[in-house]
Enzyme design. Structure first.
Site: not given
Ligand code: KIV
Length: 268
Positions: A116, A184
């Site tokens: 990631k 997020e």
């Protein structure tokens, strides 16, 4: 749960396509990896949040690649079936696609199945470079904790006119080969729109209910992080007398759509 078949990228794609929710938690060692895998967590994220939750730093910026390699190896040893996602720490992929390749290789050799990256527009070519060479990539978009200073603090991203840019980024990273997106702290309606369109799973943290799946920092949901919790965190230890019970409840609530509660844990 011990009979579960290994979770693969193909299986995660199927879950996204069929609407079966994906449960992800961060994990940093073998003992917790065993508990989370047994409880049916689909994806273990060796997050660079270990900088704050394990190393007591105030941000994730100081985390080193060697730290991530060490913890990825520990998690890989305790895990049997979950998909294992490893975070590239700040500074380990920014210089060049070649640097990103070397750092990703170190995580993959430690046992990660996918890496990631916290992505800005600059990272599209890097993601293309990695995926073309067989490294599965999750593109972390929206609020990116490694660049909290540049973003001016812990702020919701993609509100108002900025929503278009977030949508463009999602398309650009999918086109570059990212096999997963993670958002997020973006408005729930924006995450819903992107998930409805996205050909790859979309994991949310503070991004509302309608993502393909959810992730939380393990120590936050177990209520052992000192200080204030972000709004999107729920204490799963409350009303439970074991860690395994709290994790099982998290999995059940993500799968049933009970968590997150948009009135409490999401942003508009
Ligand atoms: O490092 C981490 O724990 C993360 C989550 C916040 C998604 O990136």
């Amino acid at each position: 749960m011990s009979e579960r078949k290994p979770v693969t990228l193909h299986r995660l794609q199927e879950m996204h396509a069929s609407g079966e929710k994906i449960a992800m938690l961060t994990c940093y060692d073998a003992a917790f990896a065993h508990v989370l895998d047994q409880a049916g967590v689909d994806i273990l994220l060796v997050g660079d949040s270990l900088g704050t939750v394990l190393q007591a730093e105030s941000t994730t910026t100081p985390v080193q690649l060697a730290d991530m390699v060490y913890h990825t190896r520990l998690v890989a040893r305790g895990n049997k079936t979950a998909w294992l996602l490893g975070d590239l720490p700040f500074g380990s992929y920014h210089e060049s696609p070649q640097q990103a390749w070397r750092s990703s290789l170190a995580l993959m050799q430690a046992g990660a199945h996918m890496v990631k990256l916290e992505c800005g527009d600059w990272a599209v070519d890097t993601v293309r470079f990695l995926t073309a060479r067989g490294i599965p990539v999750c593109a972390h978009l929206g609020f990116t904790p490694q660049t909290v200073s540049a973003l001016g603090g812990f702020k919701v991203q993609g509100r108002g006119a900025a929503a278009e840019h977030v949508k463009e980024q999602a398309r650009a990273f999918v086109e570059a080969g990212a096999q997963m997106l993670l958002f997020e702290m973006i408005p729930a309606a924006l995450a819903r729109e992107i998930t409805a369109w996205s050909p790859v799973p979309v994991i949310g943290i503070g991004a509302g209910l309608d993502c393909s799946g959810q992730v939380l920092v393990l120590h936050d949901m177990l209520d052992i992080t000192p200080g204030r919790r972000p709004r999107f965190v729920k204490n799963f230890m409350s009303g439970t007398d074991s860690i395994a019970g709290a994790v099982a409840r998290y999995v059940a609530e993500v799968k049933s759509g009970q968590f997150p509660d948009e009135a409490v844990h999401a942003f508009t």
